[in-house]
Design a protein around this motif. Structure first.
Motif, PDB file in Angstrom:
ATOM      1  N   LEU A 164      26.575  -7.076 -17.504  1.00  0.00           N
ATOM      2  CA  LEU A 164      26.486  -6.336 -18.760  1.00  0.00           C
ATOM      3  C   LEU A 164      27.606  -5.309 -18.728  1.00  0.00           C
ATOM      4  N   LEU A 165      28.532  -5.450 -19.649  1.00  0.00           N
ATOM      5  CA  LEU A 165      29.723  -4.609 -19.595  1.00  0.00           C
ATOM      6  C   LEU A 165      30.216  -4.271 -20.983  1.00  0.00           C
ATOM      7  N   GLY A 166      31.423  -3.796 -21.053  1.00  0.00           N
ATOM      8  CA  GLY A 166      32.043  -3.447 -22.315  1.00  0.00           C
ATOM      9  C   GLY A 166      33.535  -3.647 -22.198  1.00  0.00           C
ATOM     10  N   GLY A 167      34.162  -2.777 -22.710  1.00  0.00           N
ATOM     11  CA  GLY A 167      34.132  -1.352 -22.919  1.00  0.00           C
ATOM     12  C   GLY A 167      33.286  -0.672 -21.850  1.00  0.00           C
ATOM     13  N   GLU A 168      32.713   0.392 -22.273  1.00  0.00           N
ATOM     14  CA  GLU A 168      31.806   1.156 -21.416  1.00  0.00           C
ATOM     15  C   GLU A 168      30.385   0.916 -21.921  1.00  0.00           C
ATOM     16  N   PRO A 169      29.570   0.123 -21.201  1.00  0.00           N
ATOM     17  CA  PRO A 169      28.237  -0.227 -21.688  1.00  0.00           C
ATOM     18  C   PRO A 169      27.306   0.973 -21.851  1.00  0.00           C
ATOM     19  N   LEU A 170      27.561   2.058 -21.121  1.00  0.00           N
ATOM     20  CA  LEU A 170      26.687   3.222 -21.231  1.00  0.00           C
ATOM     21  C   LEU A 170      26.908   3.999 -22.527  1.00  0.00           C
ATOM     22  N   LEU A 171      27.905   3.618 -23.302  1.00  0.00           N
ATOM     23  CA  LEU A 171      28.070   4.205 -24.636  1.00  0.00           C
ATOM     24  C   LEU A 171      27.043   3.645 -25.621  1.00  0.00           C
ATOM     25  N   ASN A 172      26.435   2.520 -25.268  1.00  0.00           N
ATOM     26  CA  ASN A 172      25.398   1.935 -26.113  1.00  0.00           C
ATOM     27  C   ASN A 172      24.124   2.750 -25.913  1.00  0.00           C
ATOM     28  N   LYS A 173      23.613   3.338 -26.985  1.00  0.00           N
ATOM     29  CA  LYS A 173      22.472   4.244 -26.888  1.00  0.00           C
ATOM     30  C   LYS A 173      21.186   3.542 -26.438  1.00  0.00           C
ATOM     31  N   ASN A 174      21.131   2.223 -26.564  1.00  0.00           N
ATOM     32  CA  ASN A 174      19.942   1.473 -26.154  1.00  0.00           C
ATOM     33  C   ASN A 174      20.188   0.629 -24.909  1.00  0.00           C
TER      34      ASN A 174
END
Length: 120
Positions: A76-86
């Motif tokens: 699970l990644l992005g970008g920065e996955p921790l920017l996803n609020k959920n």
């Protein structure tokens, strides 16, 4: 010669001969909070687009049905996955479906301390 990529998970299922998938990457965010010079995801120049959570749930359910839940590793990644609020809910939903899979969140770590208790 140009390769044509499948347009949907249904097309992908027809092209994947095995029933076990070794690894898959799922993006939870397109943007990033850093501007790393060597970023190969273009996340540092991507605008913060809205994330389609309903589509995410549909996609992981479809992946589960295609591979009978047999995916060795899910990133699970992005970008920065921790920017996803959920992000905590998305991790939880993935873990509930893929109980035998290794699930890794690929993050730069700068937002770890800002996460809700349910993340951990």
């Amino acid at each position: 010669m140009q390769k044509v990529l499948p347009k949907s998970l249904k097309e992908l299922a027809c092209k994947v001969p095995q029933k076990r998938l070794k690894q898959i990457e799922i993006h939870l965010a397109n943007s990033c909070n850093l501007r790393c010079k060597g970023c190969d995801h273009f996340s540092c120049i991507c605008e913060n687009e809205s994330f389609n959570e309903k589509q995410f749930y549909k996609d992981i359910q479809r992946l589960y049905s295609i591979f009978d839940g047999d995916i060795e590793k899910i990133l699970l990644l992005g970008g920065e996955p921790l920017l996803n609020k959920n992000v905590d809910k998305l991790i939880d939903a993935t873990a509930k479906l893929f109980v035998n899979s290794e699930i890794d969140v690929v993050t730069n770590g700068t937002l770890i301390l800002r996460q809700k208790d349910s993340f951990f």
